[in-house]
Design an enzyme around this catalytic site. Sequence first.
Site, PDB file in Angstrom:
ATOM      1  N   LYS A 171      32.603 -27.373 -22.349  1.00 53.12           N
ATOM      2  CA  LYS A 171      33.030 -26.562 -21.192  1.00 53.12           C
ATOM      3  C   LYS A 171      33.970 -27.380 -20.314  1.00 53.12           C
ATOM      4  O   LYS A 171      33.628 -27.773 -19.204  1.00 53.12           O
ATOM      5  CB  LYS A 171      31.816 -26.133 -20.385  1.00 53.12           C
ATOM      6  CG  LYS A 171      30.993 -25.058 -21.044  1.00 53.12           C
ATOM      7  CD  LYS A 171      29.872 -24.665 -20.102  1.00 53.12           C
ATOM      8  CE  LYS A 171      28.780 -23.915 -20.813  1.00 53.12           C
ATOM      9  NZ  LYS A 171      27.501 -24.044 -20.093  1.00 53.12           N
ATOM     10  N   ARG A 177      13.102 -24.114 -21.270  1.00 51.95           N
ATOM     11  CA  ARG A 177      13.248 -23.539 -19.928  1.00 51.95           C
ATOM     12  C   ARG A 177      12.057 -22.664 -19.546  1.00 51.95           C
ATOM     13  O   ARG A 177      11.734 -22.537 -18.364  1.00 51.95           O
ATOM     14  CB  ARG A 177      14.550 -22.734 -19.836  1.00 51.95           C
ATOM     15  CG  ARG A 177      15.748 -23.651 -19.712  1.00 51.95           C
ATOM     16  CD  ARG A 177      17.030 -22.893 -19.630  1.00 51.95           C
ATOM     17  NE  ARG A 177      18.098 -23.770 -19.142  1.00 51.95           N
ATOM     18  CZ  ARG A 177      19.363 -23.415 -19.045  1.00 51.95           C
ATOM     19  NH1 ARG A 177      19.738 -22.204 -19.389  1.00 51.95           N
ATOM     20  NH2 ARG A 177      20.260 -24.253 -18.578  1.00 51.95           N
ATOM     21  N   GLY A 199      22.386 -27.924 -20.698  1.00 49.82           N
ATOM     22  CA  GLY A 199      21.500 -27.312 -21.685  1.00 49.82           C
ATOM     23  C   GLY A 199      21.607 -27.972 -23.052  1.00 49.82           C
ATOM     24  O   GLY A 199      20.592 -28.313 -23.669  1.00 49.82           O
TER      25      GLY A 199
HETATM   26  P1  ADP Z   1      26.015 -28.957 -21.834  1.00 48.33           P
HETATM   27  O1  ADP Z   1      25.318 -27.689 -22.277  1.00 48.33           O
HETATM   28  O2  ADP Z   1      25.199 -30.183 -22.086  1.00 48.33           O
HETATM   29  O3  ADP Z   1      26.523 -28.858 -20.422  1.00 48.33           O
HETATM   30  P2  ADP Z   1      28.489 -28.091 -23.044  1.00 48.33           P
HETATM   31  O4  ADP Z   1      27.949 -26.706 -23.058  1.00 48.33           O
HETATM   32  O5  ADP Z   1      29.652 -28.383 -22.177  1.00 48.33           O
HETATM   33  O6  ADP Z   1      27.310 -29.141 -22.754  1.00 48.33           O
HETATM   34  O7  ADP Z   1      28.941 -28.517 -24.504  1.00 48.33           O
HETATM   35  C1  ADP Z   1      28.072 -28.543 -25.593  1.00 48.33           C
HETATM   36  C2  ADP Z   1      28.789 -28.130 -26.845  1.00 48.33           C
HETATM   37  O8  ADP Z   1      29.917 -28.957 -27.048  1.00 48.33           O
HETATM   38  C3  ADP Z   1      27.932 -28.300 -28.077  1.00 48.33           C
HETATM   39  O9  ADP Z   1      27.681 -27.022 -28.632  1.00 48.33           O
HETATM   40  C4  ADP Z   1      28.808 -29.137 -29.020  1.00 48.33           C
HETATM   41  O10 ADP Z   1      28.804 -28.675 -30.353  1.00 48.33           O
HETATM   42  C5  ADP Z   1      30.177 -28.988 -28.425  1.00 48.33           C
HETATM   43  N1  ADP Z   1      31.069 -30.104 -28.750  1.00 48.33           N
HETATM   44  C6  ADP Z   1      30.883 -31.403 -28.495  1.00 48.33           C
HETATM   45  N2  ADP Z   1      31.891 -32.147 -28.996  1.00 48.33           N
HETATM   46  C7  ADP Z   1      32.747 -31.292 -29.590  1.00 48.33           C
HETATM   47  C8  ADP Z   1      33.969 -31.430 -30.297  1.00 48.33           C
HETATM   48  N3  ADP Z   1      34.520 -32.624 -30.501  1.00 48.33           N
HETATM   49  N4  ADP Z   1      34.567 -30.314 -30.769  1.00 48.33           N
HETATM   50  C9  ADP Z   1      34.008 -29.094 -30.579  1.00 48.33           C
HETATM   51  N5  ADP Z   1      32.849 -28.885 -29.910  1.00 48.33           N
HETATM   52  C10 ADP Z   1      32.223 -29.968 -29.423  1.00 48.33           C
HETATM   53 MG    MG Z   2      26.081 -25.822 -22.930  1.00 48.04          MG
END
Ligand code: ADP
Ligand code: MG
Length: 392
Positions: free
Chosen positions: A198, A37, A348
């Site tokens: 999220k 970033r 992110g």
């Molecule tokens: P982004 O930042 O791409 O928008 P999010 O912040 O929503 O994505 O989610 C990312 C997080 O989701 C990562 O830290 C990952 O470890 C977690 N994650 C993905 N799949 C699972 C799961 N099955 N159980 C727990 N955490 C998960």
């Molecule tokens: Mg995230």
Amino acid sequence: MFPKKTIRDLDVDGKTVLIRVDFNVPLEAGRVADDTRIEAALPTLRALLDRGAALILCSHLGRPKGKPDPELSLAPIADRLSELLGRPVQFAEDSIGESAGEAAESLQPGDVLLLENTRFHPGEKANDPEFAKSLASLADVYVNDAFGSAHRAHASTAGVTDYLPSAAGLLLQSEIEQLRRAVESPEHPYVAILGGAKISDKIQVVERFLELADRILIGGGMANTFLAARGLDMRESLVEQEALGQARDLLEQGSEKILLPIDLVVADEFSADADKKVVPADSVPDGWRALDIGPDTLERFKDEIRTAAMVVWNGPMGVFEFDRFAEGTLALARELAESDAVTIVGGGDSAAAVQKAGVADRLTHVSTGGGASLTVLEGSPLPGVEALDDAD
Ligand code: ADP
Ligand code: MG
């Protein structure tokens, strides 16, 4: 045409420019762990410095609850920025008040000043006019380049435009131009892939994608909530109870479009070296949790990507930070890189995952924003962009 003024429309020679950047970066042991970033902000900073401006940069970092929190200080970012820019970066211990005012006062063309975390003041998130006015009083012009924060109407992203002439930075502009393609000229088959953690933040976009996309592939933590909404016992998996009702409604509306995992990689504990095995999605063993999509699901998802003309991806397919549970996410990233489709990744952690897979430069667009990119893809306005001066 871009509807807002941009830095190209500004005369900044000899002026002090307040720039809202998105320096909400991961820190580890007081050092910047990923500077994507910061790098993304450099073109705007360099362009303004070349044109004779002095720069004051501000950003939030994390969620400090409206008061100072030393763990969330931007001081380490000043050091990293200075290395990347190849010039000194001063740091002010507060974003407003005496320390910021005095430092701003003495700036010469070519100088760069970074202010402390704006969220150390409750007025930032409350979009308090007094706080916005104090920030604005430091500079002559305002530039917003914080795409990742543009979906929020805060003092440093929106309120400040009431007191200064304003324009979009290069990053903000290019993010919006790229992402708008997906909304204004969607190509079909259009596949949306959603995952991550999220869930309640993102579940509304599933509804929007039910209208826009031909297929919605759901993996990661998000899938667990949908599988639970189908009545499956996900055991220790991450499931957002508050989102179950909504997930159930979406499954009813979109049963033919939504694809959920058919198998999962489960772990006996939440750790990098947990025991793992592959199980059908309806058979998570007692005491285990789903941390990745399984191989059959991965093949199914890859088939969809192979026939797509446009793919939008937000949210990892598993806990890719643990190598043992990264395969679904990394393999999907590689498949996207192979594809001839328009490929857009937002979020992110998703951006970090495509970096980890080494394919970022083979995708059409990797957005620096999570919530902001989804807001654009939903076709909703971004408050931080709406607030800027209109183009002539
Ligand atoms: P982004 O930042 O791409 O928008 P999010 O912040 O929503 O994505 O989610 C990312 C997080 O989701 C990562 O830290 C990952 O470890 C977690 N994650 C993905 N799949 C699972 C799961 N099955 N159980 C727990 N955490 C998960
Ligand atoms: Mg995230």
